[in-house]
Motif scaffolding. Structure first.
Motif, short mmCIF file in Angstrom:
data_model
loop_
_atom_site.label_atom_id
_atom_site.label_comp_id
_atom_site.label_asym_id
_atom_site.label_seq_id
_atom_site.Cartn_x
_atom_site.Cartn_y
_atom_site.Cartn_z
N SER A 283 0.83 -1.21 0.00
CA SER A 283 0.00 0.00 0.00
C SER A 283 0.86 1.26 0.00
CB SER A 283 -0.92 0.01 1.23
OG SER A 283 -1.78 -1.11 1.23
N ALA A 284 0.26 2.34 -0.53
CA ALA A 284 0.97 3.62 -0.58
C ALA A 284 0.01 4.77 -0.34
CB ALA A 284 1.66 3.79 -1.93
N MET A 285 0.58 5.86 0.14
CA MET A 285 -0.15 7.11 0.32
C MET A 285 0.65 8.21 -0.35
SD MET A 285 -1.31 8.95 3.90
CE MET A 285 -2.19 10.50 3.94
N VAL A 286 -0.04 9.11 -1.07
CA VAL A 286 0.61 10.25 -1.73
C VAL A 286 0.17 11.52 -1.03
CG1 VAL A 286 0.88 11.57 -3.86
CG2 VAL A 286 0.78 9.06 -3.95
N TRP B 206 3.18 -1.07 -5.40
CA TRP B 206 2.33 -0.45 -4.40
C TRP B 206 1.00 -0.04 -5.01
CZ3 TRP B 206 6.59 3.56 -2.81
CH2 TRP B 206 7.54 2.93 -1.99
N ASN B 207 -0.04 -0.15 -4.25
CA ASN B 207 -1.37 0.32 -4.63
C ASN B 207 -1.65 1.60 -3.83
OD1 ASN B 207 -4.01 0.41 -5.66
ND2 ASN B 207 -4.79 -0.71 -3.89
N ILE B 208 -1.89 2.70 -4.52
CA ILE B 208 -2.15 3.97 -3.84
C ILE B 208 -3.57 3.94 -3.27
CG2 ILE B 208 -2.36 6.47 -4.11
CD1 ILE B 208 -0.31 6.28 -6.41
N ILE B 209 -3.66 3.92 -1.93
CA ILE B 209 -4.96 3.81 -1.29
C ILE B 209 -5.39 5.11 -0.60
CG2 ILE B 209 -4.74 1.33 -0.98
CD1 ILE B 209 -4.17 1.87 2.01
N TYR B 210 -4.43 6.00 -0.32
CA TYR B 210 -4.75 7.29 0.30
C TYR B 210 -4.06 8.41 -0.47
CZ TYR B 210 -6.04 4.57 4.50
OH TYR B 210 -6.60 3.69 5.38
N VAL B 211 -4.74 9.55 -0.55
CA VAL B 211 -4.17 10.76 -1.13
C VAL B 211 -4.57 11.93 -0.24
CG1 VAL B 211 -4.23 12.37 -3.09
CG2 VAL B 211 -4.18 9.90 -3.51
#
Length: 367
Positions: free
Chosen positions: A138-141, A160-165
């Motif tokens: 998981s990733a957050m940008v 990574w799968n971007i789950i939060y921004v």
């Protein structure tokens, strides 16, 4: 002789490969003082170029084995300069689109431990810093300032799968790409509870904690620069401070504020900085901007909290003196900040070319 052009992407590649290239800036001095390409050299010949003076480089000895890349604001004056250099036997190229095109050149640096990796994505001319935090799958940008594809590609290469921004605040010097990134990735859009924006988001309370892979991220409300400013504490070891705390100063509290409001926001900033100074474990401070052009050196821009407390005078004075010092040191207002902040509040910029608004210096810090 007509010199060739070089694109911003091609010049970026030369820097990444450590090629023998010299960047020669031919803009007026004031434009260079605002922002520039790191490591470039300067010759004050703009007016003479407009007058057709072909002798502007007669007193300049440059290495013939290097590629000389000339740069101006938009690529016209630099073409004149490159043509003159080509006539003198140099391999010269003009940066196509000038600094307006270089505005979107970027590179990365990393910090990591056994649990997570933080990729600092840097717009090298303007000094905007955004982040991809990755742990597990998981990733957050945070503070996306470039095309969503940049973040999507960087995350994808790490699986990574971007789950939060999220943004750390409503930016006033560049148009946030967070909403576009949410649309591309389907990520959850997070922001400070009660943030005064016109788009939907999932609110974060002060102290609320998120799970990201094997890492934990805590939201810390840090108003002062803006009312909704938020910092992100990652595994008690890294603190993304937005425009609240920089490596060489603190955030300015005067934007969209009169004199009374500025003092009140400076008081809020003092409280927020005191909250940060009270954090345990001496976290690495990672800000949303830097005030200088960024090298292609892969060195992360940040410092331990203890180092900043030692270096920054404003972190070592009492509230009354802090407020007075802040008010005395407020720098020049950033160009287009009212329009940019209004766009970011609305959450859309249809029909607007961000490059027309974002070019120029970053003036968010008070040192």
């Amino acid at each position: 002789m007509k010199a060739t052009k070089i694109t911003a992407d091609e010049l970026k590649e030369k820097f990444e490969k450590k090629s023998n290239v010299i960047v020669l800036d031919v803009r007026p001095q004031q434009q260079r003082d605002d922002w520039q390409i790191s490591g470039s050299i300067y010759k004050d010949i703009y007016d003479r170029l407009q007058q057709g003076d072909s002798t502007v480089f007669d007193d300049m000895d440059l290495p013939k084995e290097a590629t000389i890349v000339t740069v101006c604001a938009a690529g016209r004056s630099s073409q004149l300069a490159a043509d003159i250099l080509a006539d003198k036997g140099y391999y010269a190229q003009s940066l196509e689109g000038g600094m307006k095109a270089w505005n979107y050149a970027w590179n990365t640096a990393e910090a990591s431990d056994d649990t997570l990796t933080i990729i600092q994505v840097r717009r090298v001319a303007k000094g905007c810093l955004s982040y991809i935090i990755g742990s597990g799958k998981s990733a957050m940008v945070i503070d996306a300032s470039l095309d969503p594809e940049v973040y999507f590609s960087l995350a994808s290469t790490r699986d990574w799968n971007i789950i939060y921004v999220s943004d750390t605040h409503i930016h006033a010097d560049y148009i946030s790409r967070s909403i576009e990134l949410v649309k591309v990735t389907g990520a959850t859009h997070l922001f400070t509870e009660n943030a005064d924006v016109d788009y939907p988001f999932v609110p974060l309370a002060d102290g609320q904690q998120l799970r990201l892979g094997d890492a934990y991220i805590k939201a810390i409300h840090t108003p002062g620069h803006t009312p909704e400013s938020i910092s992100y504490l990652i595994d008690e070891s890294y603190l993304l401070t937005g425009d609240t705390l920089f490596v060489d100063g603190v955030g300015r509290p005067d934007l969209k504020a009169d004199a009374v409001q500025t003092r009140r926001k400076a008081q809020q900033l003092f409280v927020s900085l005191s909250k940060i100074k009270g954090l345990p474990n001496d976290p690495l401070i990672l800000p949303a901007h830097t005030s200088h052009a960024i090298d292609f050196d892969n060195v992360i821009i940040g410092n331990k909290l203890s180092g900043l407390v030692h270096q920054i005078e404003l972190l070592n004075i009492q509230e009354q003196q802090f407020v007075a010092s802040i008010v005395e040191r407020i720098p020049q207002t950033p160009a287009n900040y009212l329009q940019i902040s209004a766009i970011n509040k609305a959450g859309q910029h249809d029909g607007i070319d961000p490059a027309d608004l974002e070019a120029g210096a970053n003036r968010c810090a008070i040192a």
